[in-house]
Design a protein around this motif. Structure first.
Motif, mmCIF file in Angstrom:
data_model
loop_
_atom_site.group_PDB
_atom_site.id
_atom_site.type_symbol
_atom_site.label_atom_id
_atom_site.label_comp_id
_atom_site.label_asym_id
_atom_site.label_seq_id
_atom_site.Cartn_x
_atom_site.Cartn_y
_atom_site.Cartn_z
ATOM 1 N N VAL A 46 22.292 -15.231 32.811
ATOM 2 C CA VAL A 46 20.986 -15.430 32.171
ATOM 3 C C VAL A 46 20.418 -16.790 32.541
ATOM 4 C CG1 VAL A 46 19.750 -15.401 29.978
ATOM 5 C CG2 VAL A 46 21.753 -13.931 30.291
ATOM 6 N N GLN A 171 22.378 -6.311 25.834
ATOM 7 C CA GLN A 171 22.003 -6.377 27.248
ATOM 8 C C GLN A 171 23.093 -5.641 28.019
ATOM 9 O OE1 GLN A 171 22.821 -8.032 30.532
ATOM 10 N NE2 GLN A 171 21.153 -6.623 30.953
ATOM 11 N N LEU A 184 16.360 -8.238 29.009
ATOM 12 C CA LEU A 184 16.376 -9.695 28.937
ATOM 13 C C LEU A 184 15.088 -10.261 28.359
ATOM 14 C CD1 LEU A 184 18.023 -10.845 32.298
ATOM 15 C CD2 LEU A 184 18.880 -11.273 29.996
#
Length: 510
Positions: A46, A171, A184
């Motif tokens: 991320v 996720q 996301l």
């Protein structure tokens, strides 16, 4: 964000992403510059995505589970000169003229970078990411998506999901699968917590167990969702989002009857229209006898048209090809102007100069209430376990093998809800080493594109006009004289088989 025991606040995530962004800027990353990401599923995944975007660049997912040759091809095609990677994957992306930023080896240097925000200079029409999909010629194609399309997507999806800062959203998808964009950005632009699963696909018991305790929104591929028992759904889950392939009416009906505390949302959309173009809540009263599960109506700022082969609208209830327009339409295919002009066509219905429609190749029909029913493909593109696959790409790879004279690959659903790739091979001589063919394909294509079964034939069945008779292709049968070879299950298939075994209480599932 929660990932493998690591918890990051928005401030902590922002600081880490800003540090990476500053370093990327020093390497020349800015608007329209493409940056590869080759990392395991983790907090760094991320951080890498947001670091690239904050620097002004566009990220290119490079799944480390892909064969090295495919990663190299994607790197070359994307033109990425900077790649963010974990150290153990650096060997896959190291090439002349390409700078690899290593999360492990470069950690101390990254921690010395400023945490201040960068003025990226990005406009809404700049590139946000490039995701590669299967191609008919044996060469994957990169879909270019702009920031404005992503912003439109997350705004539209959040409105349907009613997502709030109190939500904890799973996720689930791989970064190379465009559903990850929805997962996301929808959660993190609306204040929610994202819970990132690890590299291993969780079993049903793990997904519904303490590791994901407190999750309120589950984003799942439809194939995986089919294996879940709605009776076991934790009470914390308020919304289940599915998409990527056809949903089975029987499972939708069972789910809606059992999971009364949660909503079920079904999305549809090609990568070329930024993940999702249509969607809607599913309910038992919305399922018509003998019909497929509806894929909903157009999301905000999308336009859908059901057209005949002459480009004219068909009446309600009549099948036609789905064309999609609006703010979600991608820029096109990277370095493929011919293919872009073929699939992205002028939108003569919009009344706006330069407006385009994406030609999906999907057959649909419209219900009187405006929702759509998906009826299948008009070509040989398929979806298996949520992944879009051009069968021609697999055929192109197999045909290059020295022992193959002719080959055709099909997707068969001999068992409802169990779509499998089958390769039918005519050899150049009597002996064809099937295991060798599978190994050969595995070195070039990702695991989800490797045929589950191979069938050796003396000749392909033909129609009187000389064209392939697909209906005459035999089902794989290990006991037949066709010398079928059932390939070992992929990791996902093995896990799904375990899930089914647990749910059905049997020792083995075929």
């Amino acid at each position: 964000m929660v990932s493998e025991g690591i918890k990051l606040t928005y401030r902590e995530l922002d600081d880490r992403a800003n540090r990476l962004a500053h370093h990327l800027r020093s390497l020349g990353v800015g608007p329209e510059v493409r940056v590869g990401i080759c990392v395991r599923r983790s907090a760094e995944m991320v951080v890498a995505v947001f670091g690239v975007l904050k620097a002004g660049g566009a990220y290119v997912p490079l799944d480390p589970s892909y064969p090295a040759d495919r990663i190299a091809l994607m790197l070359e095609d994307s033109g990425a000169r900077v790649v963010v990677a974990h150290d153990r994957f650096a060997q896959f992306v190291a090439r002349p003229g390409c700078h690899v930023v290593r999360f492990d080896a470069d950690r101390a240097m990254l921690e010395r970078q400023p945490t201040s925000r960068i003025a990226s200079g990005v406009l809404s029409t700049n590139l946000a990411y490039v995701i590669y999909t299967s191609g008919t010629t044996g060469r994957p194609k990169g879909v270019m998506v702009e920031h404005r399309s992503v912003v439109n997507l997350v705004t539209a999806v959040a409105a349907l999901e009613n997502i709030t800062p109190d939500d904890r959203s799973l996720q689930f998808s791989s970064l190379s699968f465009d559903a990850s964009v929805e997962e996301l950005f929808t959660a993190l632009t609306h204040g929610a917590t994202i819970v990132v699963r690890g590299d291993d696909v969780p079993s049903a018991a793990e997904l519904l167990g303490p590791t994901f305790e407190g999750v309120t929104i589950m984003n799942l591929s439809t194939g995986y969702w089919h294996a879940l028992d709605p009776e076991l759904l934790p009470p914390s889950v308020l919304l289940v989002v599915v998409g990527g392939e056809r949903a089975l009416p029987a499972h939708v009906r069972a789910w809606c009857m059992a999971a009364t505390t949660s909503r079920l949302l079904n999305f549809y959309g090609p990568t070329e229209t930024t993940v999702d173009a249509t969607g809607g809540l599913l309910a038992v009263d919305g399922l018509l006898p003998g019909r497929e599960v509806p894929i909903g109506g157009p999301l905000a700022n999308y336009r859908v048209h059901v057209l005949d082969r002459h480009g004219q609208h068909v009446p309600v209830g009549v099948p036609g090809e789905l064309f999609i327009g609006g703010d979600g339409v991608a820029r096109g295919y990277l370095g493929r102007p011919d293919l872009t002009s073929e699939r992205f066509v002028p939108d003569r219905f919009a009344g706006v100069a330069g407006a385009r429609l994406y030609r999906t190749g999907d057959r649909v029909r419209r219900f009187p209430n405006g929702t759509l029913e998906y009826l299948g493909r008009i070509d040989h593109q398929v979806k298996v376990r949520g992944f879009r696959i051009e069968l021609g790409e697999i055929e192109a790879v197999l045909s290059r093998h020295a022992s193959v004279r002719e080959v055709v690959v099909v997707a068969r659903d001999d068992e409802p809800g169990e779509m499998r790739l089958v390769a039918y091979v005519v050899g150049r001589d009597a002996a064809v080493a099937i295991e060798g063919l599978r190994t050969y394909v595995s070195t070039t294509l990702p695991a989800y594109m490797v045929p589950t079964a191979f069938v050796v034939l003396d000749a392909l069945p033909l129609l009187p006009n000389g064209k392939l008779d697909r209906k005459a292709l035999p089902a794989p049968d290990l006991t037949s004289s066709q010398r079928a070879y059932l390939a070992p299950r992929t990791e996902v298939e093995t896990l799904l088989a375990q899930v089914w075994s647990e749910l059905l209480g049997v020792e083995r599932v075929g």
